[in-house]
Scaffold this active site. Sequence first.
Site, PDB file in Angstrom:
ATOM      1  N   ASP A  51       0.958   3.439   4.431  1.00 16.33           N
ATOM      2  CA  ASP A  51      -0.135   4.116   3.721  1.00 16.33           C
ATOM      3  C   ASP A  51      -1.186   4.613   4.701  1.00 16.33           C
ATOM      4  OD1 ASP A  51      -0.920   1.538   4.383  1.00 16.33           O
ATOM      5  OD2 ASP A  51      -1.966   1.161   2.494  1.00 16.33           O
ATOM      6  N   ASP A  88      -5.668  -0.175  -1.663  1.00 13.04           N
ATOM      7  CA  ASP A  88      -6.487  -1.043  -2.505  1.00 13.04           C
ATOM      8  C   ASP A  88      -7.672  -1.641  -1.766  1.00 13.04           C
ATOM      9  OD1 ASP A  88      -5.744  -4.444  -2.178  1.00 13.04           O
ATOM     10  OD2 ASP A  88      -4.928  -2.937  -0.839  1.00 13.04           O
ATOM     11  N   GLY A 122       0.778  -1.228   0.000  1.00 15.35           N
ATOM     12  CA  GLY A 122       0.000   0.000   0.000  1.00 15.35           C
ATOM     13  C   GLY A 122       0.810   1.279   0.000  1.00 15.35           C
ATOM     14  N   ASP A 170      -4.524   2.552  11.343  1.00 15.17           N
ATOM     15  CA  ASP A 170      -5.854   2.606  11.971  1.00 15.17           C
ATOM     16  C   ASP A 170      -5.833   1.940  13.340  1.00 15.17           C
ATOM     17  OD1 ASP A 170      -5.694   0.025  10.927  1.00 15.17           O
ATOM     18  OD2 ASP A 170      -7.346   0.293   9.525  1.00 15.17           O
ATOM     19  N   LYS A 180      -6.001   7.114  11.128  1.00 16.51           N
ATOM     20  CA  LYS A 180      -7.382   6.971  11.603  1.00 16.51           C
ATOM     21  C   LYS A 180      -7.367   6.777  13.116  1.00 16.51           C
ATOM     22  CE  LYS A 180      -9.876   4.841   7.691  1.00 16.51           C
ATOM     23  NZ  LYS A 180     -10.625   3.617   7.297  1.00 16.51           N
ATOM     24  N   ARG A 239      -5.372   0.814  -6.664  1.00 12.24           N
ATOM     25  CA  ARG A 239      -4.090   1.383  -6.271  1.00 12.24           C
ATOM     26  C   ARG A 239      -3.639   2.486  -7.232  1.00 12.24           C
ATOM     27  NH1 ARG A 239      -1.927  -1.847  -2.253  1.00 12.24           N
ATOM     28  NH2 ARG A 239      -2.244  -4.099  -2.389  1.00 12.24           N
TER      29      ARG A 239
END
Length: 209
Positions: free
Chosen positions: A124, A188, A68, A127, A155, A194
Amino acid sequence: FDSAPAFYTVNPKTPNPKKKVMALEKHIEKVLFKAEVIAERVSQLGSEITCDFSGESESPIFVGVATGACLFLADLVRRVDLPIAIDFIRAESYGSGTVSSGTPKISFDLKLDITNKHVVLVEDIVDTGNTLHCLIEHMKAKKASSVSVCTLLDKPSRRKVHFEMVGKGKFYIGFECPDEFAVGYGMDFAEQYRNLSYIGVLKPEYYMS
């Protein structure tokens, strides 16, 4: 030259790759961060990291978390005005789903020796914190002198696991992301999206079937 060689001839039946990208764009509910906004923020992050590491005797090693972070890493390091090294690591936690399994495993390890080196983990998105905690502990076990993290998206509303930087490491954040399923710019769903130049929210019907 009287005529172009045969291998330069364009086959009219060859599919236009842009059509597929446009089809993917129809799956996006809304755009969170446009390409130009991302580029500006990545440039700022590169300048900040350059400033922070400019006085260090050891060059930092940038470790991209595959897959990612690949586009983010490529753009970020070109904005860092320092001698650096680059490596990759892979930690599996999502599979083809949208929610972290909570039990990440290192499935592809570093090639470079990071003993007594400054490491910048490039993610990327952060979270729950499960994967990042796993990666930081892995870097500590390999005796990195410091571990920083540079994530494009954060996040914090989904955080479940506390993590700490190592040594003088810092936590660099591109953007705080709402609790929605973001794709594009390297991120993705089931290995699709992506290649979108921006970050957008995927329509639920495409991942909740």
